[in-house]
Design a protein around this motif. Structure first.
Motif, short mmCIF file in Angstrom:
data_model
loop_
_atom_site.label_atom_id
_atom_site.label_comp_id
_atom_site.label_asym_id
_atom_site.label_seq_id
_atom_site.Cartn_x
_atom_site.Cartn_y
_atom_site.Cartn_z
N UNK A 195 0.84 -1.19 0.00
CA UNK A 195 0.00 0.00 0.00
C UNK A 195 0.88 1.25 0.00
N UNK A 196 0.44 2.25 -0.68
CA UNK A 196 1.19 3.49 -0.73
C UNK A 196 0.99 4.25 0.57
N UNK A 197 2.07 4.53 1.30
CA UNK A 197 1.91 5.28 2.54
C UNK A 197 1.41 6.70 2.25
N UNK A 198 0.41 7.12 2.97
CA UNK A 198 -0.10 8.47 2.82
C UNK A 198 0.32 9.28 4.04
N UNK A 223 7.26 10.54 -1.30
CA UNK A 223 6.67 9.19 -1.21
C UNK A 223 7.69 8.07 -1.37
N UNK A 224 8.73 8.28 -2.15
CA UNK A 224 9.76 7.25 -2.32
C UNK A 224 10.50 7.00 -1.01
N UNK A 225 10.76 8.06 -0.28
CA UNK A 225 11.43 7.92 1.01
C UNK A 225 10.51 7.20 1.99
N UNK A 226 9.25 7.56 1.97
CA UNK A 226 8.28 6.93 2.87
C UNK A 226 8.17 5.43 2.58
N UNK A 265 9.19 2.40 5.15
CA UNK A 265 8.23 1.35 5.46
C UNK A 265 8.84 -0.02 5.17
N UNK A 266 9.58 -0.14 4.10
CA UNK A 266 10.25 -1.41 3.78
C UNK A 266 11.26 -1.79 4.86
N UNK A 267 11.98 -0.79 5.36
CA UNK A 267 12.94 -1.06 6.46
C UNK A 267 12.18 -1.56 7.68
N UNK A 268 11.05 -0.93 7.98
CA UNK A 268 10.26 -1.31 9.16
C UNK A 268 9.79 -2.76 9.08
N UNK A 269 9.59 -3.27 7.88
CA UNK A 269 9.05 -4.62 7.70
C UNK A 269 10.13 -5.65 7.34
#
Length: 110
Positions: free
Chosen positions: A4-7, A14-17, A21-25
């Protein structure tokens, strides 16, 4: 797998976000780094719905605990509903207790 695209409420690339998020998971990263990524997402204004999705996808207890704390701090309807669902249904007893504790603290303040 489609992510899902982080809002975000505030302006964030958005690319940084997505990268954060990928690091978090990422199970290959340390719990401490993953937790920091989650905190950064929250600080940068990730909306509650996306934090809930992150909780549902997370497989690290430290990350889930941090997300429970963040949801309790948010205190909006969606966050409180998710905390109630965690308290009632999460298979991890420790996370259920953490959600219950955070909900109890909020009730004591309200």
């Amino acid at each position: 797998m489609t992510r899902p695209s982080p809002r975000f409420q505030r302006g964030t690339d958005p690319k940084v976000a997505v990268w954060i998020q990928e690091v978090a998971l990422d199970a290959q990263e340390s719990s401490a780094l993953r937790e920091r990524a989650v905190r950064l997402l929250a600080e940068r204004g990730m909306v509650t719905a996306n934090l809930i999705q992150l909780y549902d996808r997370a497989d690290d207890r430290v990350v889930c605990t941090r997300l429970i704390r963040i949801l309790a701090e948010r205190g909006d309807r969606a966050a409180l509903e998710k905390l109630t669902a965690i308290m009632d249904n999460d298979p991890d007893t420790g996370l259920r207790r953490e959600a219950q504790r955070r909900l109890g603290e909020r009730a004591g303040r309200d």
